[in-house]
Design a protein around this motif. Structure first.
Motif, mmCIF file in Angstrom:
data_model
loop_
_atom_site.group_PDB
_atom_site.id
_atom_site.type_symbol
_atom_site.label_atom_id
_atom_site.label_comp_id
_atom_site.label_asym_id
_atom_site.label_seq_id
_atom_site.Cartn_x
_atom_site.Cartn_y
_atom_site.Cartn_z
ATOM 1 N N TYR A 438 0.831 -1.208 0.000
ATOM 2 C CA TYR A 438 0.000 0.000 0.000
ATOM 3 C C TYR A 438 0.865 1.257 0.000
ATOM 4 O O TYR A 438 0.573 2.244 -0.682
ATOM 5 C CB TYR A 438 -0.910 -0.012 1.225
ATOM 6 C CG TYR A 438 -1.752 1.232 1.376
ATOM 7 C CD1 TYR A 438 -2.790 1.503 0.489
ATOM 8 C CD2 TYR A 438 -1.488 2.139 2.411
ATOM 9 C CE1 TYR A 438 -3.555 2.648 0.637
ATOM 10 C CE2 TYR A 438 -2.247 3.281 2.557
ATOM 11 C CZ TYR A 438 -3.286 3.536 1.670
ATOM 12 O OH TYR A 438 -4.037 4.669 1.796
ATOM 13 N N ILE A 443 -1.372 -1.279 -4.363
ATOM 14 C CA ILE A 443 -2.806 -1.510 -4.189
ATOM 15 C C ILE A 443 -3.451 -0.210 -3.731
ATOM 16 O O ILE A 443 -2.803 0.649 -3.133
ATOM 17 C CB ILE A 443 -3.082 -2.636 -3.163
ATOM 18 C CG1 ILE A 443 -2.464 -2.300 -1.804
ATOM 19 C CG2 ILE A 443 -2.587 -3.978 -3.668
ATOM 20 C CD1 ILE A 443 -2.797 -3.310 -0.734
ATOM 21 N N GLU A 444 -4.753 -0.095 -4.015
ATOM 22 C CA GLU A 444 -5.496 1.107 -3.648
ATOM 23 C C GLU A 444 -6.030 0.995 -2.227
ATOM 24 O O GLU A 444 -6.076 -0.089 -1.625
ATOM 25 C CB GLU A 444 -6.645 1.328 -4.635
ATOM 26 C CG GLU A 444 -6.208 1.545 -6.057
ATOM 27 C CD GLU A 444 -5.385 2.823 -6.215
ATOM 28 O OE1 GLU A 444 -5.613 3.774 -5.424
ATOM 29 O OE2 GLU A 444 -4.522 2.863 -7.111
ATOM 30 N N LYS A 445 -6.482 2.153 -1.710
ATOM 31 C CA LYS A 445 -6.991 2.210 -0.349
ATOM 32 C C LYS A 445 -8.231 1.344 -0.179
ATOM 33 O O LYS A 445 -8.406 0.684 0.848
ATOM 34 C CB LYS A 445 -7.313 3.661 0.017
ATOM 35 C CG LYS A 445 -7.813 3.848 1.447
ATOM 36 C CD LYS A 445 -8.068 5.315 1.745
ATOM 37 C CE LYS A 445 -8.564 5.497 3.170
ATOM 38 N NZ LYS A 445 -8.824 6.918 3.492
ATOM 39 N N GLU A 446 -9.125 1.332 -1.176
ATOM 40 C CA GLU A 446 -10.355 0.554 -1.093
ATOM 41 C C GLU A 446 -10.062 -0.940 -0.993
ATOM 42 O O GLU A 446 -10.823 -1.696 -0.377
ATOM 43 C CB GLU A 446 -11.251 0.825 -2.316
ATOM 44 C CG GLU A 446 -11.830 2.235 -2.368
ATOM 45 C CD GLU A 446 -10.793 3.254 -2.811
ATOM 46 O OE1 GLU A 446 -9.700 2.837 -3.260
ATOM 47 O OE2 GLU A 446 -11.066 4.479 -2.681
ATOM 48 N N GLU A 447 -8.968 -1.395 -1.589
ATOM 49 C CA GLU A 447 -8.593 -2.797 -1.506
ATOM 50 C C GLU A 447 -7.786 -3.083 -0.248
ATOM 51 O O GLU A 447 -7.871 -4.170 0.334
ATOM 52 C CB GLU A 447 -7.775 -3.182 -2.743
ATOM 53 C CG GLU A 447 -7.402 -4.655 -2.799
ATOM 54 C CD GLU A 447 -6.560 -4.986 -4.029
ATOM 55 O OE1 GLU A 447 -6.209 -6.174 -4.186
ATOM 56 O OE2 GLU A 447 -6.253 -4.055 -4.820
ATOM 57 N N PHE A 448 -7.010 -2.085 0.192
ATOM 58 C CA PHE A 448 -6.126 -2.291 1.339
ATOM 59 C C PHE A 448 -6.898 -2.403 2.654
ATOM 60 O O PHE A 448 -6.636 -3.305 3.461
ATOM 61 C CB PHE A 448 -5.133 -1.118 1.410
ATOM 62 C CG PHE A 448 -4.361 -1.069 2.694
ATOM 63 C CD1 PHE A 448 -3.312 -1.949 2.931
ATOM 64 C CD2 PHE A 448 -4.681 -0.136 3.693
ATOM 65 C CE1 PHE A 448 -2.598 -1.897 4.119
ATOM 66 C CE2 PHE A 448 -3.969 -0.089 4.866
ATOM 67 C CZ PHE A 448 -2.925 -0.969 5.084
ATOM 68 N N GLU A 449 -7.876 -1.512 2.889
ATOM 69 C CA GLU A 449 -8.545 -1.445 4.182
ATOM 70 C C GLU A 449 -9.290 -2.723 4.554
ATOM 71 O O GLU A 449 -9.122 -3.232 5.672
ATOM 72 C CB GLU A 449 -9.481 -0.232 4.219
ATOM 73 C CG GLU A 449 -8.739 1.096 4.298
ATOM 74 C CD GLU A 449 -9.692 2.271 4.475
ATOM 75 O OE1 GLU A 449 -10.906 2.054 4.324
ATOM 76 O OE2 GLU A 449 -9.216 3.384 4.767
ATOM 77 N N ARG A 451 -8.794 -5.783 3.507
ATOM 78 C CA ARG A 451 -7.854 -6.892 3.642
ATOM 79 C C ARG A 451 -7.069 -6.784 4.957
ATOM 80 O O ARG A 451 -6.869 -7.781 5.654
ATOM 81 C CB ARG A 451 -6.901 -6.913 2.443
ATOM 82 C CG ARG A 451 -7.588 -7.318 1.134
ATOM 83 C CD ARG A 451 -6.640 -7.241 -0.045
ATOM 84 N NE ARG A 451 -5.515 -8.166 0.112
ATOM 85 C CZ ARG A 451 -4.522 -8.277 -0.766
ATOM 86 N NH1 ARG A 451 -4.512 -7.506 -1.854
ATOM 87 N NH2 ARG A 451 -3.550 -9.140 -0.559
#
Length: 556
Positions: A438, A443-449, A451
């Motif tokens: 991240y 990876i983007e924030k929407e995918e990171f949070e 996970r």
């Protein structure tokens, strides 16, 4: 999705009643809205009327539990002194929240990882602690000075018979104003005690017959009447500084319907009369009558000691009614005269009685519980025999511990510990790689949070399992040591049980018994074996023992 929460706190009861905490909550909610987050109702943690000088606060305890479980990502607080008034507590809580992955956001402090930011936070914490100590000292010295100047403001409230008039309502100075209707009741009480020589119990009966109630709307009880008779304000000298706070004294059993975490984490003690400061107020009775009443109270006290035998209650403070959860208290009954004409004495009995069956405690006059009293001598003997059996037969405890050891031996603790350790290492590596990805923009924030949140939850579950495994290992070692040493302790104490005096029995019971629950047909003794003398063991165990029904009939 980022989960946010707020924590707010005010210290005093006055602040709680005036709802001054609302301004904190409003400011925090505005900041959360500006940051673009949604605050759920279950993540509002508010301690209204709790001091920041100690950590045991209901809302803070729930917040710490939620953060530990990984349910909260951000915590919004107005300022560091709202979190705690001691610098050490602020650091402890901050580190605890950070280890669980929660970020603390103070409205008046721009937090970052720079050394300057940490230094500023530390300085604010130390200043908050210093400020609290100075405010307390200034408040104490100011009240003492005002009392010596004759200011009525320092008194908490007006006693029965007076009405407090503040400086804004009156002529620019606070004062006590006599309540005419209550004044007549006060005069009657002092007249009955000082002139007619009645007892306080009889005074309460007379007031009840006249349907006279206290300022709270309840009938007068002995303690409230006694407090009035000892209050020098009625002769024109209101006393300041009659009580002081000290370290909170633990209770033998918890107070019924009381909060597990008390707001006032201290105990109140009476001070010496030499330290009282007297403030002039309008008198209701003559000083001579007040002195006569004090002499009569002393005389009544001496007469009561001669008339009523001092009865030691062995199980005092340990008895609980299983039906209504009220405490059982000792009660002395005087029965009918003996049938032998050559004996003029009475049959007397001592009972333990549920306070929930006392109709005088309730305004409607209806008892809350229908549990029956139990003979003191019967219950004392039964419970003491149960304690003796426990100590003379250590195999009763050893068998329970051996059963626990067998359950633990069925688990391959070493193998389980290794597996859990590998899972923790693997998850920590995965979280570190995800954070690096991240940070590098992979990876983007929407995918990171989502996970990272799932991985933190999985890590928390595995760490709980690891903690449980370690606790099981420790328990196995402690139980092994306890079983090998328990017989030696039993041999040392066994010879002293049959000849133990009252004080020894009472101390032993308070050490080994957690509580005694009394029901209609059974008595349940709940033991706690903890810190046995001679430092034999430190392992806590708890077991229950049900005694057969003890007869409650009165011997005629």
């Amino acid at each position: 999705m980022t989960t946010v929460s707020l924590y707010a706190r005010v210290s005093s009861e006055i602040q709680a009643k005036k709802d001054t905490i609302a301004s904190q909550i409003e400011a925090i909610e505005n900041r959360i809205s500006l940051d673009g987050y949604l605050l759920l109702d279950e993540f509002r943690f508010i301690d209204n009327g709790y001091s920041g000088s100690h950590l045991i606060r209901p809302a803070l305890e729930r917040l710490r539990d939620e953060v530990f479980e990984g349910k909260i990502d951000k915590i919004y607080i107005h300022s560091p002194d709202r979190l705690a008034r001691k610098y050490a507590y602020q650091i402890l809580l901050s580190e605890e929240f950070q280890k669980s992955g929660a970020e603390i956001i103070f409205l008046n402090h721009q937090g970052n990882e720079s050394p300057e930011s940490h230094l500023l936070l530390q300085v604010q914490g130390m200043i908050a602690e210093y400020e609290r100590a100075k405010i307390t000292e200034r408040h104490r010295r100011g009240r003492i000075y005002a009392a010596r100047q004759g200011s009525i403001n320092v008194l908490a409230k007006a006693p029965y018979g007076y009405r407090y008039i503040d400086k804004y309502t009156g002529s620019g100075k606070a004062c006590f104003q006599i309540n005419i209707e209550e004044m007549e009741t006060v005069k009657k009480i002092f007249y009955w005690i000082g002139i007619e020589k009645l007892s306080i119990t009889e005074v309460c009966r007379q007031l009840k017959k006249l349907n006279i109630v206290s300022s709270t709307g309840n009938f007068f009880v002995r303690s409230s009447v006694y407090g009035m008779l000892k209050n020098p304000a009625y002769k024109g000298e209101a006393a300041f500084g009659k009580t002081k706070t000290s370290v909170r004294v633990p209770r033998p059993i918890p107070k019924r319907n009381a909060n597990e975490h008390p707001k006032n984490n201290y105990s109140v003690r009476m001070t010496k009369k030499e330290d009282w400061i007297y403030i002039p107020v309008p008198p209701i009775i003559e000083g001579e009558l007040f002195d006569v009443v004090q002499e009569q109270l002393q005389e009544n006290r001496k007469t009561a000691r001669l008339r009523v035998h001092t009865i030691p209650y062995l199980l005092q403070g340990l008895l609980i009614c299983k039906r209504c959860r009220y405490a059982y208290c000792g009660k002395f009954y005087r029965g009918k005269p003996r049938k032998d004409p050559h004996k003029t004495s009475y049959n007397s009995y001592c009972y333990y009685r549920c306070t929930g069956t006392d109709s005088n405690r309730f305004m409607n006059g209806t008892p809350l519980c229908d549990n029956r009293p139990i003979r003191m001598d019967v219950l004392d003997i039964a419970v003491w025999e149960e304690v003796k059996y426990l100590l003379k037969n250590p195999q009763r405890i050893a068998e329970e511990h051996q059963r626990r050891l067998l359950n633990l031996e069925k688990l391959s603790l070493d193998k389980t510990s290794n597996v859990v350790e590998k899972q923790v290492t693997k998850l920590n590596q995965g979280i570190a790689r995800l954070i690096d990805s991240y940070a590098d923009g992979a990876i983007e924030k929407e995918e990171f949070e989502p996970r990272i949140k799932i991985m933190k939850q999985n890590l928390k579950v595995i760490e709980d399992e690891k903690k449980k495994t370690n606790n099981q290992k420790n328990m196995k070692n402690e139980l092994t040591i306890l079983i090998t040493q328990l017989e030696d302790f039993s041999e040392n104490i066994k010879s002293k049980l049959d000849t133990a005096d009252f004080d020894t029995k009472r101390n032993m019971m308070r050490m080994l018994i957690k509580r005694v629950e009394i029901n209609l047909e059974e008595v349940n003794v709940i033991f706690r074996v903890q810190n046995i003398p001679s430092s034999v063991c430190d392992q806590k165990t708890q077991a229950g023992s049900i005694l057969p029904y003890c007869p409650r009939s009165i011997d005629k």
